[in-house]
Design a protein around this motif. Sequence first.
Motif, PDB file in Angstrom:
ATOM      1  N   LYS A  76      -2.243  10.008   6.543  1.00  0.00           N
ATOM      2  CA  LYS A  76      -3.638   9.729   6.858  1.00  0.00           C
ATOM      3  C   LYS A  76      -4.010   8.280   6.568  1.00  0.00           C
ATOM      4  N   ASP A  77      -3.625   7.797   5.400  1.00  0.00           N
ATOM      5  CA  ASP A  77      -3.991   6.432   5.027  1.00  0.00           C
ATOM      6  C   ASP A  77      -2.794   5.486   4.930  1.00  0.00           C
ATOM      7  N   GLY A  78      -1.574   6.007   5.095  1.00  0.00           N
ATOM      8  CA  GLY A  78      -0.390   5.165   5.044  1.00  0.00           C
ATOM      9  C   GLY A  78       0.086   4.835   3.652  1.00  0.00           C
ATOM     10  N   ASN A  79      -0.607   5.315   2.607  1.00  0.00           N
ATOM     11  CA  ASN A  79      -0.150   5.061   1.234  1.00  0.00           C
ATOM     12  C   ASN A  79       1.203   5.729   0.996  1.00  0.00           C
ATOM     13  N   SER A  80       2.039   5.096   0.218  1.00  0.00           N
ATOM     14  CA  SER A  80       3.334   5.683  -0.140  1.00  0.00           C
ATOM     15  C   SER A  80       3.413   5.838  -1.649  1.00  0.00           C
ATOM     16  N   TYR A  81       4.140   6.885  -2.067  1.00  0.00           N
ATOM     17  CA  TYR A  81       4.224   7.219  -3.487  1.00  0.00           C
ATOM     18  C   TYR A  81       5.685   7.491  -3.840  1.00  0.00           C
ATOM     19  N   LEU A  82       6.046   7.074  -5.018  1.00  0.00           N
ATOM     20  CA  LEU A  82       7.445   7.177  -5.428  1.00  0.00           C
ATOM     21  C   LEU A  82       7.531   7.422  -6.928  1.00  0.00           C
ATOM     22  N   VAL A  83       8.338   8.392  -7.305  1.00  0.00           N
ATOM     23  CA  VAL A  83       8.675   8.617  -8.722  1.00  0.00           C
ATOM     24  C   VAL A  83      10.161   8.349  -8.873  1.00  0.00           C
ATOM     25  N   MET A  84      10.491   7.428  -9.758  1.00  0.00           N
ATOM     26  CA  MET A  84      11.899   7.134 -10.046  1.00  0.00           C
ATOM     27  C   MET A  84      12.208   7.544 -11.481  1.00  0.00           C
ATOM     28  N   LYS A  85      13.329   8.237 -11.626  1.00  0.00           N
ATOM     29  CA  LYS A  85      13.735   8.705 -12.948  1.00  0.00           C
ATOM     30  C   LYS A  85      15.211   8.366 -13.154  1.00  0.00           C
ATOM     31  N   GLY A  86      15.484   7.686 -14.239  1.00  0.00           N
ATOM     32  CA  GLY A  86      16.866   7.381 -14.591  1.00  0.00           C
ATOM     33  C   GLY A  86      17.088   7.662 -16.057  1.00  0.00           C
ATOM     34  N   SER A 143       0.850  -2.796  -4.984  1.00  0.00           N
ATOM     35  CA  SER A 143       1.462  -1.619  -5.598  1.00  0.00           C
ATOM     36  C   SER A 143       1.026  -1.539  -7.053  1.00  0.00           C
ATOM     37  N   THR A 144       0.716  -0.333  -7.466  1.00  0.00           N
ATOM     38  CA  THR A 144       0.415  -0.045  -8.865  1.00  0.00           C
ATOM     39  C   THR A 144       1.588   0.735  -9.438  1.00  0.00           C
ATOM     40  N   LEU A 157       6.349   5.292 -11.916  1.00  0.00           N
ATOM     41  CA  LEU A 157       5.457   5.875 -10.920  1.00  0.00           C
ATOM     42  C   LEU A 157       4.911   4.728 -10.078  1.00  0.00           C
ATOM     43  N   LEU A 158       5.133   4.761  -8.773  1.00  0.00           N
ATOM     44  CA  LEU A 158       4.748   3.660  -7.909  1.00  0.00           C
ATOM     45  C   LEU A 158       3.862   4.159  -6.776  1.00  0.00           C
ATOM     46  N   ALA A 159       2.768   3.486  -6.597  1.00  0.00           N
ATOM     47  CA  ALA A 159       1.875   3.769  -5.471  1.00  0.00           C
ATOM     48  C   ALA A 159       1.646   2.470  -4.712  1.00  0.00           C
ATOM     49  N   ARG A 160       1.912   2.489  -3.393  1.00  0.00           N
ATOM     50  CA  ARG A 160       1.725   1.287  -2.573  1.00  0.00           C
ATOM     51  C   ARG A 160       0.592   1.539  -1.579  1.00  0.00           C
ATOM     52  N   TYR A 161      -0.306   0.540  -1.445  1.00  0.00           N
ATOM     53  CA  TYR A 161      -1.499   0.744  -0.644  1.00  0.00           C
ATOM     54  C   TYR A 161      -2.014  -0.604  -0.151  1.00  0.00           C
ATOM     55  N   LYS A 162      -2.815  -0.525   0.891  1.00  0.00           N
ATOM     56  CA  LYS A 162      -3.467  -1.732   1.390  1.00  0.00           C
ATOM     57  C   LYS A 162      -4.775  -1.970   0.654  1.00  0.00           C
ATOM     58  N   GLN A 163      -5.510  -0.891   0.437  1.00  0.00           N
ATOM     59  CA  GLN A 163      -6.720  -0.927  -0.379  1.00  0.00           C
ATOM     60  C   GLN A 163      -6.676   0.251  -1.334  1.00  0.00           C
ATOM     61  N   GLU A 164      -6.936  -0.016  -2.592  1.00  0.00           N
ATOM     62  CA  GLU A 164      -6.873   1.059  -3.574  1.00  0.00           C
ATOM     63  C   GLU A 164      -7.969   2.076  -3.288  1.00  0.00           C
ATOM     64  N   ASN A 165      -7.618   3.372  -3.394  1.00  0.00           N
ATOM     65  CA  ASN A 165      -8.578   4.435  -3.135  1.00  0.00           C
ATOM     66  C   ASN A 165      -8.349   5.552  -4.144  1.00  0.00           C
ATOM     67  N   PRO A 166      -9.190   6.577  -4.145  1.00  0.00           N
ATOM     68  CA  PRO A 166      -9.056   7.649  -5.147  1.00  0.00           C
ATOM     69  C   PRO A 166      -7.707   8.334  -5.145  1.00  0.00           C
ATOM     70  N   ALA A 167      -6.987   8.299  -4.024  1.00  0.00           N
ATOM     71  CA  ALA A 167      -5.691   8.976  -3.970  1.00  0.00           C
ATOM     72  C   ALA A 167      -4.689   8.332  -4.922  1.00  0.00           C
ATOM     73  N   VAL A 168      -4.765   7.016  -5.072  1.00  0.00           N
ATOM     74  CA  VAL A 168      -3.856   6.321  -5.994  1.00  0.00           C
ATOM     75  C   VAL A 168      -4.095   6.794  -7.420  1.00  0.00           C
ATOM     76  N   LYS A 169      -5.376   6.855  -7.797  1.00  0.00           N
ATOM     77  CA  LYS A 169      -5.723   7.320  -9.134  1.00  0.00           C
ATOM     78  C   LYS A 169      -5.315   8.769  -9.329  1.00  0.00           C
ATOM     79  N   LYS A 170      -5.493   9.567  -8.277  1.00  0.00           N
ATOM     80  CA  LYS A 170      -5.121  10.980  -8.333  1.00  0.00           C
ATOM     81  C   LYS A 170      -3.627  11.133  -8.611  1.00  0.00           C
ATOM     82  N   PHE A 171      -2.827  10.340  -7.924  1.00  0.00           N
ATOM     83  CA  PHE A 171      -1.371  10.386  -8.118  1.00  0.00           C
ATOM     84  C   PHE A 171      -1.002   9.987  -9.547  1.00  0.00           C
TER      85      PHE A 171
END
Length: 850
Positions: A76-86, A143-144, A157-171
């Motif tokens: 919907k908004d093009g945001n991408s989310y990533l969890v990396m664990k090592g 990216s946050t 925990l990585l969130a990439r976005y063009k404009q920060e929105n509530p979804a980033v905080k939610k993640f």
Amino acid sequence: MIFFKMSGNADFVSSGTEASKFFNSISLKEYTPAPEWISYQPPAGGFSVMMPHTPSMLHDKMWNNNRLEYAATDRKDGNSYLVMKGNIHNYSYIEEDTFELNLMDESYQYSGYLDKPVSRSFTSFKGYPSLNCTYKHKDGSFSTVKYIIQGPNYYALLARYKQENPAVKKFMESFQLTPNIYPAATLQTDTTMRFSVKSPVPLSKVDPKDAEMIQFMANLNKDEDDSEEDDQASYKTLLIGNDTLGEKIWVTYSQLSKKAWNKDSLGFWKGMFGDTWNQDSSLLFKSNSTKRLPDGSRQYDFSVTDTGSSRLLVTRLYYKDGHVFSFSSLTDTVTRKSDFLEAFYSSFAPNESLKSSSLLNKKNSEYIRDLFSKDSAVAKRAAKQVFRMDLDSSDVPLVKNAIGSLNWGVRNYMAVKEYLIKELGYLKDPSIVAYLTDLYWKIKDTSDLQQTILKALLSQKTKAGFQAFKDLMLQEPPIIESDNNNYGYTNNYRRNNNRSVDIILAAPEARTSYSYYNYRGNWHQLYDSLALTRTLFPDMLQFLNIDDFKKETLELMHTLADSGFLKGADYESYLSKLYLDGRQLLKKQIATENKRNMQKMTRKDVSSLYNTNRDDDEEEDEDLDEGNSDVDQYSVLLLPFRKKHQGIQNYFTQLMTTSDRRLLYNSFILLLRNNEPVPDSLFTKFASLDRYRVELYTDLKDMNKLDNFPKAEKNQMAMVKSMLLEEIGNYKLPDTLVFLDTLPVNYKGQAGRIFFYKYKKMRDDDVWSLAVAGMQPLNKDSVDVLPSEFMQAEGRTLENDQPVDVQLKKVLKEMLITLHPCAEEFYEARRYAKFKNMLSEMVKGRRYQD
């Protein structure tokens, strides 16, 4: 991106994985409300998080990393989310949490997608150390990132976005650390390491093909004289765990030799976990306990953490009848012990069939008994194992009896006899000196045994032992084989740090140290206690007349005289010989210099005649620093007689005309520290030479004569250049050295400055090498000439496509990181990527040289 590579263990994240590329390459759209997200938890547990959909999962092992990536995108908004664990299991170091988090940040910033960091702040995530960062990308997006450390587990925990929105905080706010989900523990047995345990994780099994290869290699490297029953200590290791879950247990098993012995159980336990942890004063032992179990075995538990770390290393040592087990696991101070660790630690049991002898019973008599066994196999094995004996003074009668009983029929006779005689010299008993003296006269085997006895007498480090050595040497000196006549001398008289003063500048207690003299002669024990050695003179002077011992006697006299233990009057009876020999050596030195100067002039005349452009200055410059250690020795011995012997006065006058700078410098310092007059011009001469500046400064400082050091050369720039040229070329100077800049640094609580230079070893080099030197005090009027961790001259080049100041700051940052032992190889993966096409580039861009 490269994400957190640690030395020697698992590598957290590397570059180029599909999930990482996907995360950074998607196109971003304007935000519109997304449908309800799902709560996702991996099947094995560990964490839970809200995501737009079930994430794609990738297990990345590139560059030997061990990382899991869970990626999702909101269409919907093009945001991408990533969890990396090592997971990183390092049992050698425990670093501060802030340092580890900074490494994760540094690793992420290496990504080619990033433009610059925007913000960063350390925080705590439900008791766990955390770092929150925001970055701007080159395409204008952001990216946050939240970095979290949970024992051996590292999360990003990585969130990439063009404009920060509530979804980033939610993640970000939905992320939770959850318990690992294990199957039921089952009883398992490892027949190789000989233990059983209840574990939900399967024990590692060796593939039959691998086992065959391991056995083949063991047989290939086995000594042909080894028998199957050879009593050797064995050591095995096993890493049990699951990469997905991240928890692991490092198990080791040692079967000690049947003849192993330790004087006390406390010493045994200290030896098991060694001094590694005791070297770091910031480490804290959270628990430390020992107990005896019902079956007679002993158990030692301890856990270690660091003042600035949340990680906790839990270790158990288990000993039973010569068999030692240890198992360690890296956890943290917040998370409760998992089902895996709880089951393993509570159910571990060694094989009941383990049998051996008591570690606390001495076995030396068994070694000797087996050595003379009529069973050839037993005697053969004992001839090799006898060198393992741990002897003390109570064993003196045993050793004497063994030496007396040895004959040519005993296997490995000479080696065993030399070993026993040598070891006897280290023991303390009033009868040893007389015994060795009597044995010296009885020895009829070879001169090697006589020399071994002489060394054993010196190893006693007593006046009686030294006197017995002297008497035997004077009455019956051993034969010195021609191939051993060099006595282990080194060609270079200068110390490792290139200073000329070997003895007198040291504190009295240091002068008796073997390591201080760095001497490797047959009489090296005489240098351990110069006060005792002094009692051997003047009788030892007689060896000046024996070629086999002349060189070693001169070196010993030189050391004693230079350190003040031997006075001129003690060897004045041999002055005539010393003077004649020394004068002849000096005449040869001057003749060699004159010949070299004539050849130099001839070459210049030829070059002028034929208009050639030959440049021999560098080679000739190196000839000026060869030195002459033999002349140095005689100068020390002749100096006390300079004022009352006209010939010796002439000797020193001629000596100070030498064109060899090393010889001149050594002679200059010799006169100076004996308060003899020296030309003032020599202070200026050597202070102005890069090769000698720091050496002169250090020598004058040790002599409390720094007032004589020229003020024009007493500055940080001059001192750093002197130290750096030595580091770069080891006295083969680079063609060009150019100062770039300095940067401030704070290291181990000390503030200072680091100096940067560029240089070319050859004038036609096509790139500039980068050199770093420091650390110098912030006060520019002060200098520091001590060795520095920041001295680095190899492995870096100056890039043409980046600003110099940016490169210097980056280099300093990397150096500060890699000075931590756990991060020595942090940038290794980047170097692999950079140099993967090194060969082809070399072929295209570099010429080959003969």
